[in-house]
Design an enzyme around this catalytic site. Structure first.
Site, mmCIF file in Angstrom:
data_model
loop_
_atom_site.group_PDB
_atom_site.id
_atom_site.type_symbol
_atom_site.label_atom_id
_atom_site.label_comp_id
_atom_site.label_asym_id
_atom_site.label_seq_id
_atom_site.Cartn_x
_atom_site.Cartn_y
_atom_site.Cartn_z
ATOM 1 C CD GLU A 25 0.133 1.920 0.672
ATOM 2 O OE1 GLU A 25 0.134 0.808 0.108
ATOM 3 O OE2 GLU A 25 -0.281 2.097 1.831
ATOM 4 C CB SER B 124 3.211 -5.293 9.067
ATOM 5 O OG SER B 124 1.961 -4.659 8.886
ATOM 6 C CG PHE C 75 7.933 -1.566 1.075
ATOM 7 C CD1 PHE C 75 9.293 -1.588 0.780
ATOM 8 C CD2 PHE C 75 7.566 -1.678 2.414
ATOM 9 C CE1 PHE C 75 10.251 -1.716 1.782
ATOM 10 C CE2 PHE C 75 8.516 -1.807 3.412
ATOM 11 C CZ PHE C 75 9.862 -1.833 3.087
ATOM 12 C CB CYS D 202 9.409 -11.476 5.288
ATOM 13 S SG CYS D 202 9.387 -12.713 3.999
ATOM 14 C CD GLU E 64 8.903 -7.288 10.552
ATOM 15 O OE1 GLU E 64 7.733 -6.884 10.674
ATOM 16 O OE2 GLU E 64 9.282 -8.011 9.604
ATOM 17 C CE LYS F 295 -3.297 -2.058 -1.086
ATOM 18 N NZ LYS F 295 -2.113 -1.215 -1.369
HETATM 19 P P1 NAD Z 1 2.125 -3.199 5.511
HETATM 20 O O1 NAD Z 1 1.458 -4.195 6.375
HETATM 21 O O2 NAD Z 1 2.242 -1.811 5.992
HETATM 22 O O3 NAD Z 1 1.355 -3.093 4.082
HETATM 23 C C1 NAD Z 1 1.101 -4.238 3.307
HETATM 24 C C2 NAD Z 1 -0.118 -3.984 2.424
HETATM 25 O O4 NAD Z 1 -1.262 -3.847 3.250
HETATM 26 C C3 NAD Z 1 -0.028 -2.708 1.602
HETATM 27 O O5 NAD Z 1 -0.509 -2.984 0.311
HETATM 28 C C4 NAD Z 1 -0.932 -1.744 2.353
HETATM 29 O O6 NAD Z 1 -1.531 -0.791 1.509
HETATM 30 C C5 NAD Z 1 -1.984 -2.664 2.913
HETATM 31 N N1 NAD Z 1 -2.622 -2.216 4.153
HETATM 32 C C6 NAD Z 1 -2.147 -1.340 5.071
HETATM 33 N N2 NAD Z 1 -3.009 -1.254 6.117
HETATM 34 C C7 NAD Z 1 -4.036 -2.094 5.843
HETATM 35 C C8 NAD Z 1 -5.241 -2.455 6.541
HETATM 36 N N3 NAD Z 1 -5.539 -1.946 7.733
HETATM 37 N N4 NAD Z 1 -6.068 -3.351 5.957
HETATM 38 C C9 NAD Z 1 -5.757 -3.894 4.760
HETATM 39 N N5 NAD Z 1 -4.637 -3.594 4.060
HETATM 40 C C10 NAD Z 1 -3.792 -2.704 4.593
HETATM 41 O O7 NAD Z 1 3.555 -3.804 5.122
HETATM 42 P P2 NAD Z 1 4.773 -3.121 4.365
HETATM 43 O O8 NAD Z 1 5.394 -2.075 5.228
HETATM 44 O O9 NAD Z 1 4.374 -2.741 2.978
HETATM 45 O O10 NAD Z 1 5.768 -4.370 4.203
HETATM 46 C C11 NAD Z 1 6.668 -4.755 5.206
HETATM 47 C C12 NAD Z 1 6.087 -5.857 6.074
HETATM 48 O O11 NAD Z 1 5.716 -6.981 5.272
HETATM 49 C C13 NAD Z 1 7.107 -6.398 7.072
HETATM 50 O O12 NAD Z 1 6.462 -6.611 8.302
HETATM 51 C C14 NAD Z 1 7.553 -7.708 6.462
HETATM 52 O O13 NAD Z 1 8.047 -8.665 7.377
HETATM 53 C C15 NAD Z 1 6.279 -8.171 5.844
HETATM 54 N N6 NAD Z 1 6.502 -9.170 4.790
HETATM 55 C C16 NAD Z 1 6.196 -10.459 5.081
HETATM 56 C C17 NAD Z 1 6.424 -11.444 4.146
HETATM 57 C C18 NAD Z 1 6.119 -12.879 4.464
HETATM 58 O O14 NAD Z 1 6.212 -13.692 3.567
HETATM 59 N N7 NAD Z 1 5.784 -13.241 5.689
HETATM 60 C C19 NAD Z 1 6.948 -11.106 2.893
HETATM 61 C C20 NAD Z 1 7.240 -9.773 2.623
HETATM 62 C C21 NAD Z 1 7.014 -8.808 3.584
#
Ligand code: NAD
Length: 495
Positions: free
Chosen positions: A179, A228, A152, A283, A386, A176
């Site tokens: 959400e 994440s 997000f 991140c 985190e 995708k």
């Molecule tokens: P999230 O992991 O909850 O969701 C990320 C995406 O994965 C969403 O589109 C979600 O719908 C999807 N998703 C959720 N569960 C899933 C599953 N079991 N299988 C497949 N897809 C699934 O992350 P978030 O809360 O949207 O974003 C924050 C996180 O993203 C933080 O941990 C942050 O550090 C990380 N982030 C990392 C970077 C990087 O470059 N390393 C960049 C931006 C954000």
């Protein structure tokens, strides 16, 4: 209720409503918590339709010359630049960033598109006569349909870490979006439909299930995931078992190390920008400050600067809200745990900052002020895990080696930074730090194109990095062509 839209998917350059029976989730604006849209959890039929559209478009798109595709991307750049303000406003609305941060989100995304416009200058292969009358050359070949699953926190920039380069290399794409923030990329997809052929860029809304269907789909060839660590790890395993190319960027715990010789004013300013920007939901955000030696003046200035931030969107010292109630609860309970279980001293308590409390009470939004915690032990939960909010954990270190040991023991390896005026100390740090993206007096050390973005350890699973020149390898394979024309003048291994 009636004027709150239910979002469609974007497939084959047209809005396509998800199945009427599809479950939906509420999209809220973090400023007030009000529902601004409903996002469908699309069924398998929508995923199939998007992938089929991308597959259908692949042949014609990948057979175009790279120059032709690059010129289409240039037209896309022009269209998106013309709508930059509108896109930034959408980001403010669905994510809660300040207006300046939202413009940054758009600008950084478009930088990757600018880089992709230059692909014809970057992608020439090798050619050599390898034997009498026999030549070898290689060329980059697109993979097919690739998919992107994004978090997000950067509604435009993170999808654009991969879309322009994947398309430039000749692939077609199914995205995708998160959400929690689906509006921006839906509008981008619509705008892209003005210049891209149908099927080249498709968007399917949903959550975990849609992401899994894309990863599993027989016709997707590569997966670019950002989110994440727990999910990144799962996506990496799932895609690898399915025999797909996958890069999965995960979470982070970024350490900033302040050496005794640092420029205190510059470091304090940079540290606060790093841990409070986008309300700490980056991140690359500072998360742990390792202070080498006694530096009371640095700590005082960090706390004072952070205290001056006001809840808002447009003011110069504004900080936005966190994304939703769940994030608010998670962050406040991490602070609570640090205070009561780990006995950290709360130097600045964002839960109780008057301006943020008032804003939360008046608007119902997820406003939480910057928080600074002074820890006693490197094993404290907020130092290890985190938090992903505007919280800085401070730890005193005896010397640089002590600070490096703390940083190296982190499960994450995204970014780290050292503040110093001495090149030799900076080099010592660079050579021993565990993170893959390193800053020297730069608290958000994002490598810009042509450099690639990506961490190590639990911050990145899978193949290579994202953006920059690593993306050329990720989104293509090399076809090696060996040619012989006519009879060779001398004998060789070929005959
Ligand atoms: P999230 O992991 O909850 O969701 C990320 C995406 O994965 C969403 O589109 C979600 O719908 C999807 N998703 C959720 N569960 C899933 C599953 N079991 N299988 C497949 N897809 C699934 O992350 P978030 O809360 O949207 O974003 C924050 C996180 O993203 C933080 O941990 C942050 O550090 C990380 N982030 C990392 C970077 C990087 O470059 N390393 C960049 C931006 C954000």
């Amino acid at each position: 209720m009636t004027d709150i839209p239910t979002l469609a998917n974007f497939i084959d350059n047209a809005f396509v409503a998800a199945d009427a029976s599809a479950e939906t989730l509420a999209v809220t604006t973090p400023h007030t918590g009000a529902v601004i849209a409903h996002v469908p959890l699309s069924p398998a039929s929508a995923v199939d339709a998007a992938v089929a559209s991308a597959k259908q478009a692949f042949d014609a798109w990948s057979q175009q010359t790279l120059k032709t595709r690059a010129s289409t991307l240039l037209r896309l750049l022009v269209v998106l630049q013309a709508h930059a303000s509108e896109l930034a406003q959408l980001i403010v609305r669905e994510h809660g960033k300040t207006l300046a941060e939202a413009h940054g989100d758009v600008a950084k995304g478009l930088e990757t598109l600018e880089y992709a416009v230059g692909l014809p200058q970057l992608c020439s292969g090798h050619a050599q006569q390898v034997s009498g009358g026999v030549s070898c050359r290689d060329e980059r070949v697109a993979l097919g349909v690739v998919c992107g699953i994004v978090p997000f926190n950067f509604p435009l920039m993170v999808p654009f870490w991969t879309i322009p380069l994947a398309l430039g290399m000749g692939n077609t794409y199914v995205l995708k979006p998160s959400e929690k923030c689906p509006l921006t990329m839906l509008r981008v997809a619509e705008l892209a439909g003005q210049v891209l052929p149908p099927g080249v860029l498709n968007l399917v809304n949903g959550g975990q299930r849609v992401a899994e269907m894309l990863v599993d789909h027989a016709d997707t060839r590569a997966v670019a995931f950002v989110g994440s660590s727990a999910v990144a790890r799962m996506v990496h395993v799932r895609a690898s078992v399915a025999g797909k190319r996958v890069v999965a960027l995960g979470g982070a715990k970024n350490h900033l190390v302040a050496l005794p010789d640092c420029d205190v004013e510059m470091a304090a300013r940079d540290i606060v920008v790093s841990f409070t920007g986008c309300a700490g939901q980056r991140c690359m955000a500072a998360s742990v400050l390792l202070v080498v030696g006694e530096q009371p003046e640095l700590l005082r200035r960090v706390v004072e600067r952070a205290r001056q931030l006001m809840p808002g969107t447009t003011e110069p010292q504004a900080m936005g809200p966190v994304i939703d109630q769940a994030a608010f609860d998670r962050i406040t309970s991490a602070i609570e745990h640090a205070e009561t279980a780990d006995h950290a001293e709360v130097l600045l308590d964002g839960r109780r900052t008057a301006s943020f409390l008032e804003k939360r009470r008046d608007t119902g939004g997820f406003w939480l002020g910057p928080t600074v915690l002074l820890h006693r032990a490197a094993g404290d939960q907020a130092v290890r895990q985190e938090v992903f909010g505007p919280v800085l954990s401070v730890l005193q270190c005896r010397d640089l080696d002590h600070a490096l040991a703390v940083e190296n023991s982190s499960a994450y390896g995204n970014a780290a930074c050292v503040y110093t005026r001495q090149g030799a100390l900076a080099e010592y740090f660079e050579r021993r730090v565990g993170a893959a993206m390193v800053g020297v007096n730069v608290g958000v050390p994002v490598p810009r194109e042509p450099f690639s973005f990506g961490g190590t350890k639990d911050s990145r699973f899978g193949y290579g990095d994202i953006t920059g020149d690593a993306a050329l390898d990720f989104f293509s394979f090399r076809r090696k062509v060996t040619t012989k024309w006519g009879e060779p003048s001398e004998k060789s291994w070929m005959h």
